[in-house]
Scaffold this active site. Sequence first.
Site, PDB file in Angstrom:
ATOM      1  N   ASN A 125      -4.741  21.614  49.747  1.00  0.00           N
ATOM      2  CA  ASN A 125      -3.577  21.405  50.627  1.00  0.00           C
ATOM      3  C   ASN A 125      -3.217  22.685  51.370  1.00  0.00           C
ATOM      4  O   ASN A 125      -2.859  22.637  52.549  1.00  0.00           O
ATOM      5  CB  ASN A 125      -2.378  20.902  49.818  1.00  0.00           C
ATOM      6  CG  ASN A 125      -2.466  19.419  49.549  1.00  0.00           C
ATOM      7  OD1 ASN A 125      -2.207  18.609  50.426  1.00  0.00           O
ATOM      8  ND2 ASN A 125      -2.888  19.070  48.337  1.00  0.00           N
TER       9      ASN A 125
ATOM     10  N   HIS B  90       3.267  14.904  46.062  1.00  0.00           N
ATOM     11  CA  HIS B  90       2.923  14.289  44.778  1.00  0.00           C
ATOM     12  C   HIS B  90       1.997  13.094  45.026  1.00  0.00           C
ATOM     13  O   HIS B  90       2.282  12.267  45.897  1.00  0.00           O
ATOM     14  CB  HIS B  90       4.212  13.843  44.072  1.00  0.00           C
ATOM     15  CG  HIS B  90       3.949  13.267  42.729  1.00  0.00           C
ATOM     16  ND1 HIS B  90       3.732  14.060  41.613  1.00  0.00           N
ATOM     17  CD2 HIS B  90       3.812  11.988  42.311  1.00  0.00           C
ATOM     18  CE1 HIS B  90       3.489  13.279  40.577  1.00  0.00           C
ATOM     19  NE2 HIS B  90       3.532  12.019  40.968  1.00  0.00           N
TER      20      HIS B  90
END
Length: 204
Positions: free
Chosen positions: A17, A112
Site C-alpha cells: 500500500n 482494512h
Amino acid sequence: MKPKLRVAVFVSGSGSNLEALIRAERAGRLKAEIVLVVCDNPDAYAIVRANKFEKSVFLCEPKTFGSREDFEKALVEVLKKEKIGLVVLAGFMRILTPYFVNVYRGRILNIHPSLLPAFPGAHAIRDAFQHGAKVTGITVHFVTEHLDGGPIILQRSVEIGPYETLEGLEAKLHKIEHKLYPEAIRLFAKDRLSIRNRKVTIER
Ligand code: GRF
C-alpha cells in the site's frame, strides 16, 4: 495557495500500500505529499520500498522505549517536527493508544481488508474466507480508540465465488486497496470529508 497536506505513512510489513500511495503521489493523484514513512519493524520490506523511492524512514522499535507512552511520545515529537497533517496506517501492526489518537483525532486513516464492521482484527481476509462469506471487501476509515471501529470513509465489495482460493482472494483485495487508499487520501486532502454523528459525508 493552500500548502500541500503533509502525510506520514505507518507500516510494519510488506508495504504494497505504501508503494501504491507513493506511485499515486508521483502521478499527481494524491494531492498530498508523503513526507515520512514510520516503521516499527527493522525487517519490513516496506523499508526497501521507501528507500527505492527515496522516502525518509523513521524506524521506531517499541522495545527500545521504556513504555508504550514513551514510544508514542517519540512518534508525536517527530510528526510535529515534520508538520504532519495526516497519519496513514498501511499495515501498521500496532494499536495506537488514546493518547496518540487524541493528538491526531480526525487525522488518522486506516485501511482494512473486510467490509467493516464484519471481520475486524488481524486476519480479516482469512476469517471471511473461512467463514464462508459470499461477499467481502475493503474499508478505509478514520481511526478512533475502538479497534477497526472508526467512521467509515470508503468501501468496495468483492464476491467470493465457489472456486475462490484464499490466495486469489488476497490478490483481488490488495489490488482494490491500492486504488481505494489513494482515493480516500485525495478526498481528505481536498477537505471533502466531514464527520457528523460518526458518519462521514463526502462533500461534492
Ligand atoms: C493490507 O491488507 C491492509 O489492509 C492491512 O494490512 C495489509 C498491509 O499490506 N491493514 P501491505 O503491507 O500494504 O502490503
